[in-house]
Design an enzyme around this catalytic site. Structure first.
Site, PDB file in Angstrom:
ATOM      1  CB  ALA A  32      -0.959  -0.005   1.188  1.00 40.39           C
ATOM      2  CG  ASP A  35       4.074  10.818  -2.418  1.00 36.22           C
ATOM      3  OD1 ASP A  35       4.164   9.972  -3.343  1.00 36.22           O
ATOM      4  OD2 ASP A  35       3.497  11.915  -2.555  1.00 36.22           O
ATOM      5  CG  HIS A  37       6.076   2.990   1.578  1.00 30.29           C
ATOM      6  ND1 HIS A  37       4.692   3.041   1.580  1.00 30.29           N
ATOM      7  CD2 HIS A  37       6.413   2.268   2.671  1.00 30.29           C
ATOM      8  CE1 HIS A  37       4.237   2.375   2.616  1.00 30.29           C
ATOM      9  NE2 HIS A  37       5.253   1.899   3.304  1.00 30.29           N
ATOM     10  CD  GLN A  61       4.869  -6.172  11.241  1.00 28.61           C
ATOM     11  OE1 GLN A  61       5.798  -6.754  10.700  1.00 28.61           O
ATOM     12  NE2 GLN A  61       4.784  -4.844  11.232  1.00 28.61           N
TER      13      GLN A  61
END
Length: 281
Positions: A32, A35, A37, A61
């Site tokens: 998903a 910006d 990332h 997690q």
């Protein structure tokens, strides 16, 4: 752009790159992409010859099954975004859970020490064991020279640095500045679950952090914490889970202005949980 789903093929490819003396950067994600990332990938591109971006929603997690199920999964769009926005030296690793864990999808236990006992460690039981397990597995598969993580998950960044120390894995862990939307909201894949109206309301989280930064040094920590709690009690949409001022190295509670501190926050916008933090001094 190259996309690998099997670790053996990835290892063969990266082994050849290393023999050619190319450095490997690594940006682990749960997909998903946004910006934030992409900014991590840019950091990695500027520091390394090859950038591996992993896309894997890690089941170990999540301490809440509903949270795992609703986590956005957009692999095809993610691959297209990386290909469009980054240079040709980026490759994608998108394994299945079976490829990563085999038949035993479970966490290992790590002794991360006190840094894991605060905030996310307190409110999300087993979360950091899950993070440590998947990051260790990915580091062993990719064998990067450098790995890049956003400071939005600042506690996680400290945990991963501790993981490298505990396991003696030969990777340099680099924290990168938080990337924010125009309204100040820290970019997160979970933001995709917010309505337009809720996203604007969520900018309140950053406003609160900025207020805490402005008050730090002029008000006591107890006064700042009470002000934040009161502000959230009066907010019609957001619900505060925690607000803490902690040592930037150890996450221990405030003790002296001589140390570096950050303010950490977790809040719900309806059923979407968001976290953020800011340096105070």
């Amino acid at each position: 752009m190259l996309v690998f789903k099997e670790k053996s093929a990835l290892r063969d490819y990266l082994s050849a790159q290393k023999k050619a003396n190319k450095t490997i950067g690594f940006v682990p994600t749960m997909g998903a992409l946004h910006d934030g990332h992409l900014s991590l990938i840019e950091f990695a591109k500027n520091a390394c010859d090859i950038v591996v971006v992993s896309i894997f929603v890690n089941p170990t997690q999540f301490n809440n099954q509903e949270d795992l199920e609703k986590y956005p999964r957009t692999l095809d769009n993610d691959i297209q975004l990386i290909e469009k926005k980054t240079a040709k030296n980026s490759i994608v690793f998108a394994p299945s859970a079976q490829e990563v864990y085999g038949e035993n999808v479970s966490s290992s236990h790590f002794n991360f020490g006190p840094v894991a006992s605060f905030m996310e460690g307190k409110y999300r039981n087993g979360h950091f064991d899950g993070v440590g397990t998947i990051v260790k597995k990915l580091f062993e598969m990719v064998e990067p020279d450098k790995a890049f993580f956003g400071e939005k998950d600042f506690q996680q960044l400290l945990i991963i640095k501790k993981l490298v120390e505990l396991t003696n894995l030969p990777v340099e862990v680099i924290g990168c500045e938080i990337n924010r939307e125009k309204c100040g909201l820290a970019r997160s894949s979970r933001n995709a679950l917010l309505s337009k109206e809720d996203r604007l309301e969520s900018a309140f989280i950053y406003e609160i952090l900025q207020q805490a930064k402005a008050d730090f040094g002029t008000k006591s920590v107890i006064e700042i914490e009470e002000d934040i709690k009161t502000a959230f009690q009066q907010h019609p949409v957001l619900k505060l889970e925690y607000f803490e001022i902690a040592n930037a190295k150890t996450l221990a509670p405030f003790s002296s202005q001589k140390e570096k501190y950050r303010a950490f926050i977790a809040a719900y916008v309806k059923n979407v949980r968001l976290i953020d933090n800011i340096a105070l001094n």
